[in-house]
Design an enzyme around this catalytic site. Structure first.
Site, short mmCIF file in Angstrom:
data_model
loop_
_atom_site.label_atom_id
_atom_site.label_comp_id
_atom_site.label_asym_id
_atom_site.label_seq_id
_atom_site.Cartn_x
_atom_site.Cartn_y
_atom_site.Cartn_z
N GLY A 35 1.08 -1.13 0.40
CA GLY A 35 -0.35 -0.13 0.20
C GLY A 35 0.45 1.55 0.09
O GLY A 35 0.44 2.21 -0.43
N GLU A 36 1.86 1.12 0.57
CA GLU A 36 2.83 2.72 0.57
C GLU A 36 3.58 2.63 -0.86
O GLU A 36 3.22 2.31 -2.32
CB GLU A 36 4.25 2.45 1.13
CG GLU A 36 4.05 1.56 2.22
CD GLU A 36 5.00 1.50 3.03
OE1 GLU A 36 6.72 1.38 2.24
OE2 GLU A 36 5.97 0.92 3.87
N ARG A 93 -13.05 19.94 9.76
CA ARG A 93 -13.92 19.73 10.84
C ARG A 93 -13.41 19.85 12.22
O ARG A 93 -14.13 20.28 13.45
CB ARG A 93 -15.28 18.85 10.55
CG ARG A 93 -15.91 19.19 9.33
CD ARG A 93 -17.44 18.08 9.24
NE ARG A 93 -16.79 17.00 8.42
CZ ARG A 93 -17.19 16.03 7.87
NH1 ARG A 93 -18.17 16.28 8.43
NH2 ARG A 93 -16.24 14.82 7.56
N HIS A 127 -15.47 25.05 6.32
CA HIS A 127 -16.24 24.55 7.15
C HIS A 127 -16.44 25.94 8.79
O HIS A 127 -17.27 26.54 8.36
CB HIS A 127 -15.94 23.50 8.35
CG HIS A 127 -16.50 23.50 9.19
ND1 HIS A 127 -18.06 23.07 8.94
CD2 HIS A 127 -17.03 22.83 10.64
CE1 HIS A 127 -19.00 22.32 9.88
NE2 HIS A 127 -17.83 22.61 10.79
N LYS A 189 -29.78 22.75 15.13
CA LYS A 189 -29.32 20.93 15.42
C LYS A 189 -28.40 21.00 16.06
O LYS A 189 -27.28 21.79 16.99
CB LYS A 189 -28.12 21.03 13.92
CG LYS A 189 -27.49 19.84 14.17
CD LYS A 189 -27.11 19.61 11.76
CE LYS A 189 -25.69 18.85 12.33
NZ LYS A 189 -25.34 19.16 10.67
N ARG A 191 -26.09 17.67 17.80
CA ARG A 191 -25.25 17.14 17.24
C ARG A 191 -24.18 16.06 18.76
O ARG A 191 -23.58 17.35 19.01
CB ARG A 191 -23.57 17.13 16.44
CG ARG A 191 -23.63 15.22 15.81
CD ARG A 191 -22.06 15.96 14.85
NE ARG A 191 -22.98 16.14 13.08
CZ ARG A 191 -23.62 15.52 12.71
NH1 ARG A 191 -22.96 14.39 12.38
NH2 ARG A 191 -23.19 15.88 10.84
N ASP A 215 -25.55 23.94 2.64
CA ASP A 215 -24.86 23.33 3.76
C ASP A 215 -22.99 23.66 2.79
O ASP A 215 -23.53 23.40 1.36
CB ASP A 215 -25.08 22.11 4.25
CG ASP A 215 -24.54 22.03 5.42
OD1 ASP A 215 -23.63 22.83 5.84
OD2 ASP A 215 -24.93 21.14 5.97
N THR A 220 -22.41 11.95 5.60
CA THR A 220 -23.64 10.66 5.73
C THR A 220 -24.87 10.84 4.92
O THR A 220 -25.93 10.01 5.13
CB THR A 220 -23.64 10.09 7.17
OG1 THR A 220 -24.23 11.13 8.28
CG2 THR A 220 -22.86 9.96 8.20
N THR A 223 -28.19 15.34 8.32
CA THR A 223 -27.97 16.13 7.44
C THR A 223 -28.79 16.79 7.65
O THR A 223 -30.27 17.64 7.58
CB THR A 223 -27.00 17.26 8.30
OG1 THR A 223 -25.76 17.06 9.72
CG2 THR A 223 -26.96 19.11 8.64
C1 R5P Z 1 -21.18 20.15 9.81
O1 R5P Z 1 -21.87 21.40 11.26
C2 R5P Z 1 -21.66 20.45 8.75
O2 R5P Z 1 -21.85 21.26 8.05
C3 R5P Z 1 -22.46 19.22 7.88
O3 R5P Z 1 -23.60 19.74 8.00
C4 R5P Z 1 -22.37 17.74 7.91
O4 R5P Z 1 -20.26 17.88 8.20
C5 R5P Z 1 -22.46 16.80 7.11
O5 R5P Z 1 -22.40 15.63 8.14
P1 R5P Z 1 -23.46 14.88 7.74
O6 R5P Z 1 -24.05 14.08 6.32
O7 R5P Z 1 -22.75 13.33 7.71
O8 R5P Z 1 -24.75 14.70 8.47
#
Ligand code: R5P
Length: 296
Positions: A35-36, A93, A127, A189, A191, A215, A220, A223
Site C-alpha cells: 500500500g505504500e 471540521r 467549514h 441542530k 450533534r 450546506d 452521511t 443532516t
Molecule cells: C456540519 O456542521 C456540516 O456543516 C455538515 O452539515 C455535516 O458535516 C454533514 O454531515 P452529515 O451528512 O454526516 O450529517
C-alpha cells in the site's frame, strides 16, 4: 507554469488544465503491494511554478500522503512556487478542541503542508471562515455560492433558503444578498459528539414554499435528510439541496435518493465515482473559478 494531478480528482484537474491552456504534466505514482506509494515527477520543473490538484477526501489520509510526496518530488526536482489546489480540505471540521484531550487535526495538516514545501493552498467553502488563520502559508478561500445562486434563480422567487445549523448562517446570508434578499430560515441542530447522532429541535422562519437547504458538505446525509423531514412537516413544498462538497460516506447516495428531496446539487470539488451517483444528483463544476483564480 506546470499543473499536476494526484489520483483523487483527475477529471477536475483536467478541466482546470484545459481552462489554463495547459496539459497535465506527468507523474508516476507506483503503489507497492503493502500500500505504500512511490511518486516520481517525469519531465523538467526547474524554476517552474507548479500547481498540484488533490482534494483530500475520501480517503483523507491516503490523499494527503500522496500530496505530500508529490510536493516533495517537485521541490527536489527544482520547482519554484508550489500551489496546492485542495478544493475539499480534509480534517477541516476538527479545527479546534471540542472536548478536552482531543487533537486539533487541521493544525497538524496546516503544519505538514508548510513543512512539506507548499507555498499556497486554494480551497473551497471551508467549514469555518477562521480556518485560514490556522495556516502559516497563504490559503485562498473560494466559494461555490455564486454558482449556486445562478441555479437557485431557476427554481424561482417563491423559495426560502434554509441553513441546517447555526454554523451556516453566514453562508445563507451571503446567498440571500446575491438573490435580492431571498428570505431565509435556520434550523436548530444538535450533534452528540460521542455518537454523532443529530437532533433538530426547531426552525426559525416561514418555510411554506420551496425550501432550499444550503450546506458546506454532505457526509452521511443525516443532516440533510433530517432537515428535509422537518421542513416537510412544517409545510415546505419542493425541497432542494445545494452543498459544495459531496463527501458521500457510508450509504449517503441511497439515503438521499430515497428521501423527500426533489434534487441535490453538489460541486466537483470531490470526484464522485459512478457507484455513488444517483438520479436526483446534479454536479456543478468549480473548475473555472479555480483557473480564473490561478490566472489572477
Ligand atoms: C456540519 O456542521 C456540516 O456543516 C455538515 O452539515 C455535516 O458535516 C454533514 O454531515 P452529515 O451528512 O454526516 O450529517
Amino acid at each position: 507554469m506546470k499543473i499536476f494531478s494526484g489520483t483523487s480528482n483527475k477529471p477536475l484537474a483536467q478541466k482546470i488544465a484545459k481552462d489554463l491552456g495547459l496539459a497535465l504534466s506527468n507523474l508516476e505514482i507506483h503503489i507497492f503491494p503493502d500500500g505504500e506509494k512511490r511518486v516520481r515527477v517525469l519531465g523538467k520543473v526547474v524554476n517552474e511554478d507548479c500547481i498540484v490538484v488533490q482534494p483530500t477526501s475520501p480517503e483523507p489520509d491516503k490523499n494527503y500522503m500522496e500530496l505530500f510526496f508529490i510536493v516533495d518530488a517537485l521541490r527536489r526536482s527544482g520547482a519554484n512556487k508550489i500551489k496546492a489546489v485542495i478544493p475539499y480540505l480534509g480534517y477541516q471540521r476538527q479545527d479546534h478542541v471540542f472536548r478536552i484531550g482531543e487533537a486539533v487535526s487541521l493544525e497538524v495538516i496546516a503544519t505538514l503542508l508548510k513543512w512539506g514545501g507548499v507555498d499556497e493552498v486554494i480551497s473551497f467553502d471551508l467549514h469555518s471562515i477562521k480556518i485560514p488563520e490556522i495556516f502559516k502559508i497563504k490559503l485562498t478561500h473560494l466559494s461555490a455560492l455564486s454558482i449556486f445562486a445562478k441555479e437557485i434563480k431557476k427554481i424561482g422567487k417563491e423559495s426560502v433558503l434554509v441553513s441546517p445549523d447555526m454554523g451556516g448562517i453566514r453562508r445563507i446570508k451571503i446567498l440571500s444578498e446575491m438573490l435580492n434578499n431571498m428570505p431565509y430560515a435556520v434550523i436548530e441542530k444538535n450533534r452528540d459528539l460521542a455518537t454523532g447522532v443529530i437532533t433538530m429541535t426547531g426552525i426559525s422562519g416561514k418555510v411554506e414554499k420551496n425550501a432550499i437547504i444550503v450546506d458546506d458538505m454532505i457526509s452521511t446525509g443525516s443532516t440533510i435528510v433530517t432537515a428535509a423531514n422537518l421542513l416537510k412537516n412544517k409545510g415546505a413544498k419542493n425541497i432542494y439541496v445545494f452543498a459544495t462538497h459531496a463527501v458521500f460516506s457510508k450509504d449517503a447516495p441511497n439515503i438521499l435518493n430515497n428521501s423527500a428531496l426533489q434534487k441535490i446539487f453538489v460541486t466537483d470539488t470531490i470526484d464522485i465515482p459512478k457507484e455513488k451517483q444517483f438520479a436526483k444528483l446534479e454536479v456543478l463544476s468549480v473548475a473555472t473559478m479555480i483557473s480564473d483564480n490561478i490566472k489572477g
